[in-house]
Design a protein around this motif. Sequence first.
Motif, short mmCIF file in Angstrom:
data_model
loop_
_atom_site.label_atom_id
_atom_site.label_comp_id
_atom_site.label_asym_id
_atom_site.label_seq_id
_atom_site.Cartn_x
_atom_site.Cartn_y
_atom_site.Cartn_z
N ASN A 152 8.48 6.43 -13.35
CA ASN A 152 8.47 7.72 -13.06
C ASN A 152 9.87 8.75 -12.92
OD1 ASN A 152 8.52 6.65 -10.17
ND2 ASN A 152 8.65 8.90 -9.71
N SER A 251 6.30 6.80 -5.33
CA SER A 251 6.02 8.18 -5.08
C SER A 251 4.76 8.50 -6.18
CB SER A 251 7.27 8.80 -5.45
OG SER A 251 7.28 10.30 -4.72
N ARG A 252 5.04 9.44 -7.12
CA ARG A 252 3.76 9.69 -8.00
C ARG A 252 3.56 8.43 -8.92
NH1 ARG A 252 7.26 14.51 -10.71
NH2 ARG A 252 8.00 14.57 -8.65
N LYS A 255 1.27 6.43 -6.64
CA LYS A 255 -0.12 7.27 -6.52
C LYS A 255 -1.05 6.31 -7.89
CE LYS A 255 1.76 11.76 -5.56
NZ LYS A 255 2.18 11.73 -3.76
N SER A 275 4.15 6.47 -1.44
CA SER A 275 3.38 6.99 -2.50
C SER A 275 2.73 8.46 -2.03
CB SER A 275 2.32 6.50 -3.04
OG SER A 275 1.57 5.94 -2.26
N GLU A 289 2.63 16.43 2.94
CA GLU A 289 2.11 17.33 1.99
C GLU A 289 0.58 17.30 2.08
OE1 GLU A 289 3.12 15.42 -2.00
OE2 GLU A 289 2.90 17.33 -2.74
N ILE A 294 0.09 20.02 -3.29
CA ILE A 294 0.04 18.97 -4.53
C ILE A 294 -0.77 19.54 -5.55
CG2 ILE A 294 -1.90 17.26 -4.20
CD1 ILE A 294 0.39 15.18 -4.35
N PHE A 298 1.62 20.54 -8.79
CA PHE A 298 1.23 19.44 -9.74
C PHE A 298 -0.17 19.56 -10.42
CE2 PHE A 298 4.64 17.85 -6.64
CZ PHE A 298 5.59 17.90 -7.63
N TRP A 301 -1.82 16.33 -12.29
CA TRP A 301 -1.99 15.17 -11.90
C TRP A 301 -3.33 14.59 -11.57
CZ3 TRP A 301 2.56 14.51 -7.50
CH2 TRP A 301 3.86 14.39 -8.07
N TRP A 342 7.19 13.94 4.28
CA TRP A 342 6.41 14.35 3.21
C TRP A 342 5.44 13.38 2.81
CZ3 TRP A 342 5.17 19.11 2.11
CH2 TRP A 342 5.17 19.45 0.72
N HIS A 393 13.34 8.76 1.09
CA HIS A 393 12.28 8.60 0.08
C HIS A 393 12.98 8.14 -0.97
CE1 HIS A 393 8.98 9.74 -2.22
NE2 HIS A 393 9.81 10.26 -3.19
#
Length: 416
Positions: A152, A251-252, A255, A275, A289, A294, A298, A301, A342, A393
């Motif tokens: 990512n 992270s993203r 997910k 994630s 978060e 989120i 975003f 997503w 976060w 992170h």
Amino acid sequence: MIGKTMSKRPLSVTAVAIAVLLLLLMVWSRLATTNAKWDGDAHIEVPDYTLPDPLITEDGRQLRTAEQWKSFRREQVLELFREHVYGRRAGEPDTLSFDLLEEDPQAMAGRATLRRLMIRSQVDDREHTFELIIFLPNSAAGPTPLFLLMNNRGPENTDPTREQQSGFWPAEEIVERGYGIAALQVRDLAPDDADHYREGVIRLFEGDQQVRPGDAWAALAAWGWGASRAMDYFEQNEDIDASQIGLVGHSRGGKASLWAGAEDERFAMVVSNNSGCGGAAVSRRRVGERLSQINNTFPHWFASNFHQYNGREHDLPVDQHMLIALIAPRAVYVASASEDLWADPRGEFLAVAHASPVYALWGQEPIDPDAMPALNQPLREGVRGYHIRSGAHNLTPYDWARFIDFADRLRGGEED
Ligand code: GCU
């Protein structure tokens, strides 16, 4: 000896005692920082919440066997996530082909073979392509187990020329340990941008369809679709052991790797690194978060249905421990970082722990939700693993080394 005699005053007992004490203090403080129980979230208040029970069906029946999970409950849970969280991803394209762009058997100073492929998909008269980079260790005696990163970050992190090397994808170290290492760029599947995310595989299937249902797939599911096409290639390549592929995301990307691992049971191991929300972290804790944050930042997503749960986490028919459960009985590894509040490290651990009743259907021992491991002390319980690394992170060589330790032990068939 002529002249002065050197005075040989024996060290006083007190001085020795002080030195020993100082030494003990140093050892203790070092142990305390490396083995400390993590309490970085002690100041955060968590609301009371009750998690949905993965073993109770929608009509209130209690499941007891792995057979029941496999024959209908797994599909029910998967459907709930499709409908309310990630959307319904497309199936296979009409045609799929793999074009070899480059092969270098002398990559990494002769230690690896580099392969670059173009994965080409066609639906009606539309076409989509994306690149897959693979390094396979030349020392391998047979088909190689492999880790696939859904990258990512920028493509310079997975540079096939190795002119740029990044701890985010420490390919040399992974090859050294006998594993293949591959990468795809998530932006090739769906640009990570609310205005353009459909300009990849979503357009391949939907064309320019204007109205999209609330459970239409979005970027995270599209990224995972790409991982499945990479798996299609692994399955037909004899140098790769497709039964031992670890799918990794940060992270993203983490997910997306969890959701891809839920959708596609061919992945033997799924790794989520930092994630957080919409990944491994339990949403109902509302730590770090939130869903509203989120979804507002975003919006591309998740399925648009997910936005209905902004500020209403407790109304979700699922929570993220059920996403981990969808990976059962396969291997799953979740990693957190101590400064990454976060992403709610404890919430990430709890999702792994609360997936225990489902893993227990295969005789796996439970993970105690109150026994979050200390910093930098990886936990392995059967086919589940977790660590919290000290620091920020990020996806680091430390994290990768733990994923590989875990995979080594699983492959060695070692019991705890
Ligand atoms: C943002 C986002 C997170 C995500 C992270 C990342 O911080 O809020 O949900 O995990 O970006 O992908 O780095």
